[in-house]
Design an enzyme around this catalytic site. Structure first.
Site, PDB file in Angstrom:
ATOM      1  CD1 TRP A 122       0.739  -0.503   3.208  1.00  0.00           C
ATOM      2  CD2 TRP A 122      -1.228  -0.080   3.978  1.00  0.00           C
ATOM      3  NE1 TRP A 122       0.801  -0.701   4.312  1.00  0.00           N
ATOM      4  CE2 TRP A 122      -0.603  -0.423   4.755  1.00  0.00           C
ATOM      5  CE3 TRP A 122      -2.871   0.373   3.846  1.00  0.00           C
ATOM      6  CZ2 TRP A 122      -0.803  -0.236   6.141  1.00  0.00           C
ATOM      7  CZ3 TRP A 122      -2.925   0.469   5.487  1.00  0.00           C
ATOM      8  CH2 TRP A 122      -2.180  -0.044   6.406  1.00  0.00           C
ATOM      9  CG  ASN A 123       1.721   3.021  -2.882  1.00  0.00           C
ATOM     10  OD1 ASN A 123       2.774   2.569  -2.582  1.00  0.00           O
ATOM     11  ND2 ASN A 123       0.911   2.301  -3.877  1.00  0.00           N
TER      12      ASN A 123
ATOM     13  CG  HIS B  97      -9.469  21.483  -8.531  1.00  0.00           C
ATOM     14  ND1 HIS B  97     -10.435  21.816  -9.273  1.00  0.00           N
ATOM     15  CD2 HIS B  97      -9.740  21.497  -7.253  1.00  0.00           C
ATOM     16  CE1 HIS B  97     -11.624  21.974  -8.443  1.00  0.00           C
ATOM     17  NE2 HIS B  97     -10.959  22.103  -7.049  1.00  0.00           N
TER      18      HIS B  97
ATOM     19  CG  HIS C  99      -9.731  17.945 -11.629  1.00  0.00           C
ATOM     20  ND1 HIS C  99      -8.755  18.186 -12.644  1.00  0.00           N
ATOM     21  CD2 HIS C  99     -10.420  19.024 -11.332  1.00  0.00           C
ATOM     22  CE1 HIS C  99      -8.805  19.566 -12.445  1.00  0.00           C
ATOM     23  NE2 HIS C  99      -9.864  19.804 -12.042  1.00  0.00           N
TER      24      HIS C  99
ATOM     25  CG  ASP D  40     -13.638  22.006 -11.868  1.00  0.00           C
ATOM     26  OD1 ASP D  40     -12.509  21.149 -11.497  1.00  0.00           O
ATOM     27  OD2 ASP D  40     -13.221  22.662 -12.834  1.00  0.00           O
TER      28      ASP D  40
ATOM     29  CG  HIS E 233     -13.258  24.860  -8.147  1.00  0.00           C
ATOM     30  ND1 HIS E 233     -12.131  25.150  -7.333  1.00  0.00           N
ATOM     31  CD2 HIS E 233     -12.962  25.149  -9.508  1.00  0.00           C
ATOM     32  CE1 HIS E 233     -11.153  25.372  -8.224  1.00  0.00           C
ATOM     33  NE2 HIS E 233     -11.594  25.466  -9.459  1.00  0.00           N
TER      34      HIS E 233
ATOM     35  CG  HIS F 199     -13.337  27.455 -13.459  1.00  0.00           C
ATOM     36  ND1 HIS F 199     -12.833  27.365 -14.570  1.00  0.00           N
ATOM     37  CD2 HIS F 199     -13.235  26.528 -12.542  1.00  0.00           C
ATOM     38  CE1 HIS F 199     -12.025  26.493 -14.346  1.00  0.00           C
ATOM     39  NE2 HIS F 199     -12.028  25.991 -13.133  1.00  0.00           N
TER      40      HIS F 199
END
Ligand code: 23J
Ligand code: MN
Length: 261
Positions: A63-64, A71, A75, A77, A81, A210
């Site tokens: 695992w990490n 973003h 991804h 929005d 945002h 946006h």
């Protein structure tokens, strides 16, 4: 009725009569992150560090730890945002109506235009020409701008930063007005690092994808790929961000169901 429809859908998926297309870029430390002017705070790139890998730190497990800005890479929005969408109670990653995470897509092919002009802007004229061919954009649809920009695998070519800001295609102000006011879309998606054109800082209003989309409680999808594998109409998109409390967005896996017929 519903059971029959879902059973049929599941069978068609299993038989690959309906194909699942991955619209997601691989998330890795070299994933390009949007660069804002130096006056503003910057988003962190994706990073990954190993906790254990079948070794003394964890003999049977791998695992990490990961970290990144909301973003980063492919991804979502969310409406909150942007300042124009800040007051939507149902506008954060954890409060959005989950029904809206599954929606049809209209794909506008701008690949030829973007190949000729790195600063190509989609306008209502282009959208109306698309509708003449494919029909009116149905209410609640994603509108996805295909530019083939995701084929720029070199991060600096993908960002395409110049003296006057990024040279990257995107929508103009009137296109965003049209899709929010005249077509009642679910959201707006692109292949570039952000939903707005590279030069959108100089538009009025600035960053219309946006400002106007989120101001109208609509969503954004950035850094999509494989839009060239989608039909102009008829695909169904699954795009559900991580359920971050009051999140403004998140990296996510975006999948499309496409009819093979
Ligand atoms: C913050 C400020 C400006 C922009 C963005 C983020 C994005 O493109 C984004 O990823 O939402 S333009
Ligand atoms: Mn974003």
């Amino acid at each position: 009725m519903t059971t029959a429809v879902l059973e049929k859908l599941a069978k068609q998926i299993a038989k690959r009569k309906i194909r699942v297309v991955d619209l997601t870029q691989t998330l890795k430390p070299s994933t390009a992150v949007i660069q804002l002017p130096p006056a503003f705070a910057q988003s962190s790139p994706f990073s990954i560090s190993q906790i254990s890998r079948y070794d003394d730190k964890g003999p049977a497990w791998y695992w990490n730890n990961i970290s990144c800005g909301e973003h980063t890479g492919t991804h979502f929005d969310a409406p909150i945002h942007w300042v124009s969408g800040k007051d939507y109670q149902d506008g954060a990653t954890d409060t959005i109506d989950v029904q809206r995470f599954v929606a049809p897509a209209c794909v506008i092919d701008c690949s030829k235009e973007a190949a000729k002009d790195e600063k190509f802007l989609l306008t209502p004229k282009h959208i109306l020409a698309w509708e003449k061919k494919h029909g009116k954009i149905p209410k609640g649809s994603w509108v996805l701008m295909r530019t083939d920009w995701s084929k720029r695998t070199d991060p600096s070519a993908f960002l395409n930063m110049k003296e006057d800001g990024p040279h990257v295609p995107g929508p103009n102000v009137d296109a965003m007005r049209f899709l929010t006011q005249e077509r009642d879309v679910n959201g707006w998606g692109v292949e570039a690092v952000g939903t707005d054109a590279g030069q959108a800082h100089s538009f009025e209003p600035a960053f219309p994808a946006h400002n106007l989309m989120h101001g109208a409680n609509r969503f954004g999808l950035a850094s999509l790929c494989n839009l060239d594998q989608l039909p102009a109409t008829g695909a169904v998109i699954f795009a559900a961000p991580l359920k971050i409390e009051q999140g403004s967005g998140s990296p996510l896996r975006v999948l499309a169901l496409v009819d093979e017929r």
